[in-house]
Write a protein that holds these residues in place. Structure first.
Motif, mmCIF file in Angstrom:
data_model
loop_
_atom_site.group_PDB
_atom_site.id
_atom_site.type_symbol
_atom_site.label_atom_id
_atom_site.label_comp_id
_atom_site.label_asym_id
_atom_site.label_seq_id
_atom_site.Cartn_x
_atom_site.Cartn_y
_atom_site.Cartn_z
ATOM 1 N N LYS A 250 -32.647 -0.850 -30.101
ATOM 2 C CA LYS A 250 -32.851 -2.292 -30.273
ATOM 3 C C LYS A 250 -34.093 -2.609 -31.106
ATOM 4 C CE LYS A 250 -35.616 -3.110 -26.108
ATOM 5 N NZ LYS A 250 -35.745 -3.876 -24.850
ATOM 6 N N ARG A 251 -35.070 -1.694 -31.143
ATOM 7 C CA ARG A 251 -36.270 -1.930 -31.943
ATOM 8 C C ARG A 251 -35.936 -2.019 -33.421
ATOM 9 N NH1 ARG A 251 -39.947 2.900 -29.978
ATOM 10 N NH2 ARG A 251 -37.880 3.862 -29.866
ATOM 11 N N MET A 252 -34.844 -1.417 -33.854
ATOM 12 C CA MET A 252 -34.447 -1.498 -35.251
ATOM 13 C C MET A 252 -33.901 -2.876 -35.589
ATOM 14 S SD MET A 252 -32.807 2.321 -35.564
ATOM 15 C CE MET A 252 -32.568 2.339 -37.337
ATOM 16 N N ILE A 253 -33.520 -3.637 -34.568
ATOM 17 C CA ILE A 253 -33.103 -5.024 -34.763
ATOM 18 C C ILE A 253 -34.276 -5.973 -34.528
ATOM 19 C CG2 ILE A 253 -31.645 -6.869 -33.819
ATOM 20 C CD1 ILE A 253 -29.534 -4.726 -33.254
ATOM 21 N N LEU A 254 -35.040 -5.743 -33.468
ATOM 22 C CA LEU A 254 -36.152 -6.631 -33.126
ATOM 23 C C LEU A 254 -37.332 -6.472 -34.073
ATOM 24 C CD1 LEU A 254 -36.075 -6.115 -29.258
ATOM 25 C CD2 LEU A 254 -35.175 -8.073 -30.540
ATOM 26 N N ALA A 274 -21.737 -5.701 -44.036
ATOM 27 C CA ALA A 274 -21.348 -5.834 -45.442
ATOM 28 C C ALA A 274 -20.581 -4.615 -45.936
ATOM 29 C CB ALA A 274 -22.586 -6.060 -46.305
ATOM 30 N N ARG A 275 -20.725 -3.497 -45.239
ATOM 31 C CA ARG A 275 -20.050 -2.253 -45.614
ATOM 32 C C ARG A 275 -18.883 -1.932 -44.688
ATOM 33 N NH1 ARG A 275 -24.999 -2.698 -47.162
ATOM 34 N NH2 ARG A 275 -25.732 -1.669 -49.063
ATOM 35 N N GLY A 276 -18.517 -2.892 -43.834
ATOM 36 C CA GLY A 276 -17.381 -2.693 -42.938
ATOM 37 C C GLY A 276 -17.682 -1.857 -41.722
ATOM 38 N N LEU A 277 -18.962 -1.672 -41.410
ATOM 39 C CA LEU A 277 -19.369 -0.892 -40.248
ATOM 40 C C LEU A 277 -19.742 -1.824 -39.103
ATOM 41 C CD1 LEU A 277 -21.710 1.615 -42.117
ATOM 42 C CD2 LEU A 277 -19.424 2.132 -41.240
ATOM 43 N N CYS A 278 -19.292 -1.510 -37.906
ATOM 44 C CA CYS A 278 -19.718 -2.282 -36.743
ATOM 45 C C CYS A 278 -21.075 -1.766 -36.270
ATOM 46 C CB CYS A 278 -18.684 -2.234 -35.626
ATOM 47 S SG CYS A 278 -18.507 -0.625 -34.840
ATOM 48 N N VAL A 279 -21.737 -2.567 -35.424
ATOM 49 C CA VAL A 279 -23.075 -2.218 -34.957
ATOM 50 C C VAL A 279 -23.177 -2.481 -33.456
ATOM 51 C CG1 VAL A 279 -25.558 -2.588 -35.204
ATOM 52 C CG2 VAL A 279 -24.050 -2.886 -37.181
ATOM 53 N N PHE A 280 -23.531 -1.435 -32.715
ATOM 54 C CA PHE A 280 -23.910 -1.555 -31.309
ATOM 55 C C PHE A 280 -25.429 -1.427 -31.222
ATOM 56 C CE2 PHE A 280 -19.715 0.566 -29.669
ATOM 57 C CZ PHE A 280 -18.997 -0.521 -30.144
ATOM 58 N N THR A 281 -25.988 -1.844 -30.082
ATOM 59 C CA THR A 281 -27.421 -1.639 -29.861
ATOM 60 C C THR A 281 -27.690 -1.318 -28.401
ATOM 61 O OG1 THR A 281 -29.631 -2.504 -30.344
ATOM 62 C CG2 THR A 281 -28.054 -4.041 -29.374
ATOM 63 N N ALA A 312 -31.676 -13.028 -26.820
ATOM 64 C CA ALA A 312 -31.193 -14.018 -27.783
ATOM 65 C C ALA A 312 -31.353 -13.510 -29.212
ATOM 66 C CB ALA A 312 -31.927 -15.338 -27.597
ATOM 67 N N LEU A 313 -32.444 -12.803 -29.486
ATOM 68 C CA LEU A 313 -32.619 -12.227 -30.816
ATOM 69 C C LEU A 313 -31.539 -11.188 -31.103
ATOM 70 C CD1 LEU A 313 -36.504 -11.725 -30.984
ATOM 71 C CD2 LEU A 313 -35.142 -13.463 -32.165
ATOM 72 N N ILE A 314 -31.221 -10.396 -30.077
ATOM 73 C CA ILE A 314 -30.162 -9.393 -30.233
ATOM 74 C C ILE A 314 -28.816 -10.072 -30.457
ATOM 75 C CG2 ILE A 314 -28.882 -7.588 -29.022
ATOM 76 C CD1 ILE A 314 -31.556 -6.869 -27.628
ATOM 77 N N ARG A 315 -28.516 -11.066 -29.636
ATOM 78 C CA ARG A 315 -27.244 -11.794 -29.778
ATOM 79 C C ARG A 315 -27.134 -12.455 -31.154
ATOM 80 N NH1 ARG A 315 -27.745 -16.828 -26.519
ATOM 81 N NH2 ARG A 315 -28.921 -17.342 -28.414
ATOM 82 N N ASP A 316 -28.217 -13.090 -31.591
ATOM 83 C CA ASP A 316 -28.162 -13.839 -32.842
ATOM 84 C C ASP A 316 -28.124 -12.941 -34.072
ATOM 85 O OD1 ASP A 316 -28.179 -16.071 -31.270
ATOM 86 O OD2 ASP A 316 -30.287 -16.572 -31.621
ATOM 87 N N SER A 317 -28.353 -11.644 -33.884
ATOM 88 C CA SER A 317 -28.201 -10.715 -35.004
ATOM 89 C C SER A 317 -26.735 -10.430 -35.299
ATOM 90 C CB SER A 317 -28.922 -9.403 -34.696
ATOM 91 O OG SER A 317 -28.205 -8.650 -33.714
ATOM 92 N N ASP A 320 -22.016 -6.101 -32.546
ATOM 93 C CA ASP A 320 -20.647 -5.990 -32.048
ATOM 94 C C ASP A 320 -20.568 -5.445 -30.624
ATOM 95 O OD1 ASP A 320 -19.063 -6.487 -34.708
ATOM 96 O OD2 ASP A 320 -20.664 -5.067 -35.201
ATOM 97 N N GLY A 321 -21.647 -4.844 -30.143
ATOM 98 C CA GLY A 321 -21.660 -4.295 -28.795
ATOM 99 C C GLY A 321 -23.082 -4.129 -28.312
ATOM 100 N N VAL A 322 -23.276 -4.350 -27.007
ATOM 101 C CA VAL A 322 -24.603 -4.247 -26.407
ATOM 102 C C VAL A 322 -24.501 -3.400 -25.142
ATOM 103 C CG1 VAL A 322 -26.583 -5.491 -25.474
ATOM 104 C CG2 VAL A 322 -25.200 -6.556 -27.254
ATOM 105 N N PHE A 323 -25.360 -2.394 -25.036
ATOM 106 C CA PHE A 323 -25.457 -1.594 -23.827
ATOM 107 C C PHE A 323 -26.418 -2.287 -22.862
ATOM 108 C CE2 PHE A 323 -24.091 1.304 -27.070
ATOM 109 C CZ PHE A 323 -23.180 2.132 -26.433
#
Length: 336
Positions: A250-254, A274-281, A312-317, A320-323
């Motif tokens: 998550k630090r890579m998002i925050l 943008a490259r068609g990859l999903c993102v979990f955190t 909220a910062l994680i959600r607003d990014s 596609d998935g959150v642990f």
């Protein structure tokens, strides 16, 4: 544009309330409404796939208090880190099945620790069967996000963990799209091997906030891409068509600054999308111990801080998935 609703993934079950990877942790996660659960997989001496966060198990079982296993305590180097303790690969499954689960963070999660020493260690097959039954009981498809641990290390001991996993998934009826399956690892080599073996799943490449994947480091040394380089646009370009997505610390998002204050969300999610990859955190946790600095309240590490502001910062990014460790909070917040 409608807000993206991410998958809520019970991280090792519901470890905010029960010892991680215990039967009650998984049962509770299903009751609290998760979309999927995440078992971590390591290997026993006789090749059984065991569900533990790490192959060193002194912090998550009662093995250190078992006199019959005292002489098994040893020091090993795993993925470049020296560890002392008890390791799954030094025990048969029959021996491991006698151990009982313990809370990994007893000073932070005192209530969970009250369930210590009550439940046996589980195999991957136990969790797969549990989730299949839980999907029927709760009337919805519940997925498994299977994390493979230390594939290169286990290969050095003679274990082909990809072959073991493919065989287990096939035997359990999970290898060919029967129920939602995601496979993830910090080492891409094992993901590509499972693809070659025909396991039908979404494949997710786990990325730490620092360091290099051990499989690539072992093969290429310091010329191997770091995790951060992989998360940059040029690194993501190299993943297109090879994996379905990434899962980032998550630090890579925050994007915390030098004082530990979040400055994000960063661009990693939009770059991947943008490259068609999903993102979990990983991992959304409410306790002060785990929040970035400005969201902590008071000095008690086990107390809840302003977790909603961080989440909220994680959600607003638009992930596609959150642990999550507390599935009730995760389900309510991210589906709000």
């Amino acid at each position: 544009m409608a807000r993206r609703i991410p998958l809520v993934i019970g991280h090792r079950g519901a470890p905010g309330y029960r010892p991680e990877h215990s039967r009650s942790s998984y049962d509770l996660a299903l009751e609290l409404g998760v979309d999927a659960v995440e078992p971590d997989v390591v290997v026993s001496r006789d090749g059984v796939l065991v569900v533990r966060h790490e192959n060193e198990i002194s912090g998550t079982t009662d093995v250190a208090d078992r006199p019959e296993f005292a002489e098994r305590r040893t020091t090993k180097t795993v993925d470049g880190a020296e560890l002392t303790g008890w390791f799954t690969e030094d025990f048969t499954w029959d021996e491991l099945s006698t151990l009982r689960c313990r809370e990994r963070l007893p000073h932070v999660r005192v209530s969970s620790a009250s369930f210590d020493d009550q439940q046996p260690v589980l195999r991957l097959r136990d969790v797969l069967d549990l989730i299949r039954a839980g999907s029927l009981e709760h009337g919805r498809e519940i997925g498994v996000v299977l994390e493979i641990k230390h594939a290169t290390y286990f290969a050095s001991l003679g274990f082909d963990i990809a072959e073991l996993i493919a065989a287990e998934l096939t035997a359990a009826g999970w290898a060919h799209g029967e129920l939602p399956l995601t496979v993830e690892a910090f080492e891409s080599t094992v993901l590509f091997e499972l693809q070659r073996l025909g396991v039908e799943a979404a494949y997710i490449y786990l990325l730490e906030a620092a360091g290099r994947p051990f499989d690539l480091f072992a093969a290429q040394g310091k010329t191997a891409l770091t995790y951060r380089q992989t998360a940059a646009p040029a690194g993501l370009d190299g993943l297109v068509g090879r994996v379905d997505g990434i899962s980032v610390d998550k630090r890579m998002i925050l994007a915390p600054d030098k004082l530990g204050r979040a400055t994000g969300p960063s661009s990693v999610v939009t770059d991947a999308h943008a490259r068609g990859l999903c993102v979990f955190t990983w991992t959304a946790r409410p306790e002060n111990s785990f929040l970035v600095r400005q969201f902590r309240h008071g000095g008690d590490p086990s107390a809840f801080g302003d977790w909603e502001a961080e989440w909220a910062l994680i959600r607003d990014s638009a992930v596609d998935g959150v642990f999550v460790d507390h599935p009730d909070l995760g389900v309510e917040f991210f589906r709000r």
